[in-house]
Enzyme design. Structure first.
Site, PDB file in Angstrom:
ATOM      1  N   PHE A  90     -45.195  92.102  88.504  1.00  0.00           N
ATOM      2  CA  PHE A  90     -44.281  91.902  87.378  1.00  0.00           C
ATOM      3  C   PHE A  90     -44.015  93.241  86.711  1.00  0.00           C
ATOM      4  O   PHE A  90     -44.939  93.984  86.377  1.00  0.00           O
ATOM      5  CB  PHE A  90     -44.891  90.925  86.369  1.00  0.00           C
ATOM      6  CG  PHE A  90     -43.856  90.309  85.463  1.00  0.00           C
ATOM      7  CD1 PHE A  90     -43.406  89.009  85.674  1.00  0.00           C
ATOM      8  CD2 PHE A  90     -43.300  91.037  84.410  1.00  0.00           C
ATOM      9  CE1 PHE A  90     -42.420  88.449  84.857  1.00  0.00           C
ATOM     10  CE2 PHE A  90     -42.320  90.482  83.590  1.00  0.00           C
ATOM     11  CZ  PHE A  90     -41.886  89.182  83.814  1.00  0.00           C
ATOM     12  N   GLY A  91     -42.736  93.555  86.517  1.00  0.00           N
ATOM     13  CA  GLY A  91     -42.375  94.817  85.890  1.00  0.00           C
ATOM     14  C   GLY A  91     -41.802  94.599  84.501  1.00  0.00           C
ATOM     15  O   GLY A  91     -40.658  94.169  84.353  1.00  0.00           O
ATOM     16  N   LEU A  92     -42.619  94.872  83.495  1.00  0.00           N
ATOM     17  CA  LEU A  92     -42.157  94.770  82.113  1.00  0.00           C
ATOM     18  C   LEU A  92     -42.124  96.163  81.500  1.00  0.00           C
ATOM     19  O   LEU A  92     -41.095  96.628  81.004  1.00  0.00           O
ATOM     20  CB  LEU A  92     -43.101  93.870  81.301  1.00  0.00           C
ATOM     21  CG  LEU A  92     -42.834  93.859  79.791  1.00  0.00           C
ATOM     22  CD1 LEU A  92     -41.787  92.817  79.450  1.00  0.00           C
ATOM     23  CD2 LEU A  92     -44.109  93.573  79.001  1.00  0.00           C
TER      24      LEU A  92
ATOM     25  N   GLU B 287     -42.005 100.047  80.693  1.00  0.00           N
ATOM     26  CA  GLU B 287     -41.148 101.136  81.168  1.00  0.00           C
ATOM     27  C   GLU B 287     -41.741 102.466  80.704  1.00  0.00           C
ATOM     28  O   GLU B 287     -42.608 102.476  79.829  1.00  0.00           O
ATOM     29  CB  GLU B 287     -39.731 100.955  80.618  1.00  0.00           C
ATOM     30  CG  GLU B 287     -39.142  99.615  81.031  1.00  0.00           C
ATOM     31  CD  GLU B 287     -37.648  99.505  80.801  1.00  0.00           C
ATOM     32  OE1 GLU B 287     -37.068 100.412  80.177  1.00  0.00           O
ATOM     33  OE2 GLU B 287     -37.068  98.501  81.261  1.00  0.00           O
TER      34      GLU B 287
ATOM     35  N   GLY C  85     -43.490  99.778  76.114  1.00  0.00           N
ATOM     36  CA  GLY C  85     -44.281  98.692  76.656  1.00  0.00           C
ATOM     37  C   GLY C  85     -44.190  97.484  75.758  1.00  0.00           C
ATOM     38  O   GLY C  85     -43.416  96.557  75.975  1.00  0.00           O
TER      39      GLY C  85
ATOM     40  N   ILE D 145     -46.994  99.491  87.271  1.00  0.00           N
ATOM     41  CA  ILE D 145     -46.866  98.144  87.820  1.00  0.00           C
ATOM     42  C   ILE D 145     -47.965  97.881  88.863  1.00  0.00           C
ATOM     43  O   ILE D 145     -48.000  98.531  89.918  1.00  0.00           O
ATOM     44  CB  ILE D 145     -45.462  97.914  88.431  1.00  0.00           C
ATOM     45  CG1 ILE D 145     -44.383  98.303  87.413  1.00  0.00           C
ATOM     46  CG2 ILE D 145     -45.302  96.452  88.875  1.00  0.00           C
ATOM     47  CD1 ILE D 145     -44.501  97.631  86.048  1.00  0.00           C
TER      48      ILE D 145
ATOM     49  N   GLY E  97     -78.803 107.651  82.233  1.00  0.00           N
ATOM     50  CA  GLY E  97     -78.953 109.099  82.070  1.00  0.00           C
ATOM     51  C   GLY E  97     -78.013 109.869  82.982  1.00  0.00           C
ATOM     52  O   GLY E  97     -76.869 109.462  83.208  1.00  0.00           O
ATOM     53  N   GLY E  98     -78.508 110.966  83.549  1.00  0.00           N
ATOM     54  CA  GLY E  98     -77.687 111.819  84.411  1.00  0.00           C
ATOM     55  C   GLY E  98     -77.084 111.066  85.581  1.00  0.00           C
ATOM     56  O   GLY E  98     -75.943 111.304  85.968  1.00  0.00           O
TER      57      GLY E  98
ATOM     58  N   GLU F  61     -52.141  94.524  79.434  1.00  0.00           N
ATOM     59  CA  GLU F  61     -51.785  93.154  79.045  1.00  0.00           C
ATOM     60  C   GLU F  61     -51.975  92.909  77.540  1.00  0.00           C
ATOM     61  O   GLU F  61     -52.530  91.923  77.110  1.00  0.00           O
ATOM     62  CB  GLU F  61     -52.559  92.124  79.893  1.00  0.00           C
ATOM     63  CG  GLU F  61     -52.244  92.325  81.384  1.00  0.00           C
ATOM     64  CD  GLU F  61     -52.502  91.111  82.250  1.00  0.00           C
ATOM     65  OE1 GLU F  61     -52.425  89.992  81.733  1.00  0.00           O
ATOM     66  OE2 GLU F  61     -52.757  91.309  83.448  1.00  0.00           O
TER      67      GLU F  61
END
Lengths: 260, 395
Positions: free
Chosen positions: B133-135, B137, B141, B167, B352-353, B376
């Site tokens: 889904f492409g919302l 830009e 957003g 996306i 730790g490390g 989201e």
């Protein structure tokens, strides 16, 4: 064709196992799972069913207390058609011979063309059940199968050995046990999980099978656990530092201990 | 004695047999098939096609969809449980599933016509194909008004131009569909009219960029999508014209529960790893888990994971019961994502490390956690929604 798969409830394979010092028996109160070796047997049976078509049925059979239903349900969710559960307090403490005797009774009552077993269970690890089962059922037993196929009423299998494999053939009915190299067991799908709910599970008692209590259980066990002890702490050991000849030195060490 | 780690099963009074069976199946799959691969996937950034294929076979992509569309006939809660168990060991795989279901297939299921559902759902619910889904830009957003992508209806076709950013699942070889929001005209009061349009992949003029170099979620496929004169039939409009943004927001309401589940999984994974490490790592002659400084940290981490789990279970239960759940979903997403970041920070501290080494699971969790407060709906957006639900003035 009727395929029967034997399955077993075992203690969670990721947990430490404990032997009760008083009874000398494995403590089975913790979380339990389907014996991982049995998943390969179920998968082998399901693949066979997929190949042979809808006429073929896969029945799982187990000897377990009531809570064994969890294990049965997983086998059903993977795709087995129905289940037989031999659930009888008289079975408690059975050794491998008693277990095989009782399971043979249940399998004979159900009827079978082929019995598929995992090589061994992760708790007792005897690997003897498939052979004993074949004996009690009076049919050929092909153990440690890494591959098998059915052609009419002929069973062809490849049996793993320490040094290679044997190609063997027999007629049906028969018992086979399969190794982990035979397939990659499927995970149950959600649809399978939902379907398992409605698949029949028949609970049987020893009386239903006409088995006398004296033939199974702790009292009938041919083997006795004399003693058990904690695994001793690791003793003497050698560290081989690789200076180009590490492999040879490890091999020499193993040869000197007669391990190679 | 080996330390026993328990996760969602602590909460299983709420799960019926089928949900519990699904949860334990996915737990087993995650432990045996995903976990051993997670570090390598994180290092290479390669999309795990074989794991996705296994997940398809298990029916995970079809969990909340009816059988007539190839789904499993389960519910959204089942999906959330699966996502949580995957995220306990690997967020990339979990977000791949989450996005494919909630953002790829769900909009078609919720807003599609019969024809659209029949065309797309059987492939999406079986995992044979993946939808995206492409919302968002590059320049907007949350701010719908900033949408620049345009879709112009002319002679029975939509002609789409624009760019979509960040996306998920846009560029896998399984991707067959990208649904995009686009300005389709002027609405009331001069506001932009925004609609959703189904764009099949491939389409002439549609191109996806190489994957982003991300801080975390390395094995999840995230790309920029460009649309240059992409032409699709008029019938590809998804849902009512002008309702594109609003429809997507309603999808996000339930998607938040799934993201909360993902965050809970990560938070629980931090507990799992910390219990293991604290039981083994020796300092001053004893395992570090014997010291209260470490015990208290891990106890607090477990409390946070547990309470966040309660929050998402509650939101999911409300949703399935048909009750209002917008506020509870926002609360669950906000809380779970923030405690995921906290748990990841604390788990790294305990290690730790070693915790700062990329191959440590907790280091990966730390990098994977931050985006949960962003994707989201940011934490700020969740707070706005909650404030609005509380009826505060000015909202």
């Amino acid at each position: 064709m009727k395929i029967v798969v034997t399955v077993k409830l075992v203690p969670d394979t990721t947990a430490d196992k404990r032997i009760d010092p008083a009874t000398k028996r494995l403590v089975r109160t913790g979380e339990t799972v389907l014996n991982p070796f049995d998943e390969y047997a179920i998968e082998a049976a399901l693949q066979l069913k997929e190949k042979l078509g809808a006429e073929t049925t896969v029945t799982v059979v187990t000897m377990a207390p009531e809570r064994g239903k969890e294990v049965v349900r997983k086998a059903l969710a993977m795709g087995a058609d129905d289940a037989l559960m031999l659930s009888d307090p008289g079975c408690e403490g059975s050794d491998v011979m008693g277990t095989a005797y009782a399971l043979a009774g249940a399998i004979a009552k159900n009827g079978f063309d082929l019995v598929v077993c995992g090589t061994q269970s992760t708790d007792a690890i005897t690997g003897e059940l498939p052979g004993a089962l074949a004996e009690f059922l009076g049919v050929p037993g092909l153990t440690y199968g890494r591959k098998f196929e059915i052609d009419g009423t002929t069973l062809r299998a490849e049996r793993e050995t320490d040094s290679g494999f044997l190609k063997v053939t027999t007629g049906l009915p028969a018992v086979v046990s399969v190794t982990k190299s035979i397939n990659e067991p499927r995970y149950p799908s959600f649809k399978g999980i939902m379907a398992a709910k409605t698949k029949p599970t028949t609970t049987l008692s020893l009386a239903d099978l006409g088995i006398e209590a004296s033939a199974v259980g702790l009292g009938a066990a041919a083997t006795v656990v004399v003693d058990s002890a904690e695994r001793p702490a690791r003793g003497e050991h050698a560290v081989v530092k690789d200076e180009g000849d590490g492999g040879k030195r490890i091999a020499d060490f193993l040869v000197s201990r007669k391990l190679l | 004695m080996t330390a026993r780690v328990t996760g969602a099963s602590e909460f299983d009074y709420f799960l019926d047999d089928e949900h519990e069976a699904l949860r334990s199946t996915v737990e087993e799959f995650a432990r045996d098939a995903v976990a051993p691969r997670a570090a390598a996937m994180d290092a290479s950034g390669e999309f795990p096609y074989d794991l996705v294929a296994s997940m398809s076979k298990m029916g995970l992509f079809g969990l909340p969809f009816p059988e007539e569309y190839g789904g499993m006939g389960g519910d959204y809660f089942a999906l959330c449980l699966a996502i949580e168990e995957l995220a306990r060991v690997d967020s990339s795989v979990a977000i791949t599933l989450e996005a494919a279901v909630s953002l790829g297939a769900m909009p078609v299921f919720r807003f599609g016509t019969d024809e659209q559902r029949k065309e797309w759902l059987p492939q999406l619910t079986t995992g044979e194909a993946i939808g995206a889904f492409g919302l968002t830009e590059p320049d907007g957003g949350t701010d719908a008004g900033a949408t620049r992508t345009r879709a112009v209806l002319d002679a029975g076709t939509w002609r789409i131009d624009g760019t979509k950013a960040f996306i998920t699942n846009a560029g896998t070889t399984l991707t067959r569909l990208i649904t995009v929001t686009a300005v389709t005209g002027a609405g009331e009061g001069g506001r932009k009219e925004i609609s959703s349009v189904l764009v099949p992949v491939p389409s002439p003029g549609l191109s996806v960029a190489t994957p982003y170099s991300k801080v975390g979620w390395h094995a999840s496929d995230t790309r920029e999508v460009s649309l240059a004169g992409v032409v699709v039939p008029e019938a590809n409009l998804l849902g009512e014209r002008g309702r594109g943004f609003a429809n997507f927001l309603s999808i996000l309401d339930e998607g938040r529960i799934a993201i909360a589940a993902l965050a809970v999984g990560l938070a629980q994974g931090c507990v799992d790893e910390s219990v293991k490490y604290a039981s083994q790592r020796q300092a001053f002659g004893a395992a570090i888990g014997t010291y209260q400084a470490i015990q208290f940290k891990i106890a607090d981490m477990a409390v946070r994971a547990h309470t966040a789990r309660l929050a998402y279970h509650d939101a999911a239960a409300r949703m399935l019961a048909g009750k209002p759940f917008k506020k509870q979903a926002a609360m669950a997403k906000l809380y779970a994502s923030e405690i995921a970041v906290t748990n990841a920070r604390e788990a790294t501290q305990i290690h730790g490390g070693y915790g700062f080494m990329n191959e440590a699971p907790v280091a990966r969790f730390w990098r994977d956690s931050k985006v949960l407060e962003i994707g989201e709906g940011t934490s700020e957006v969740q707070r706005m929604l909650i404030a609005r639900e509380l009826g505060l003035p000015g909202t």
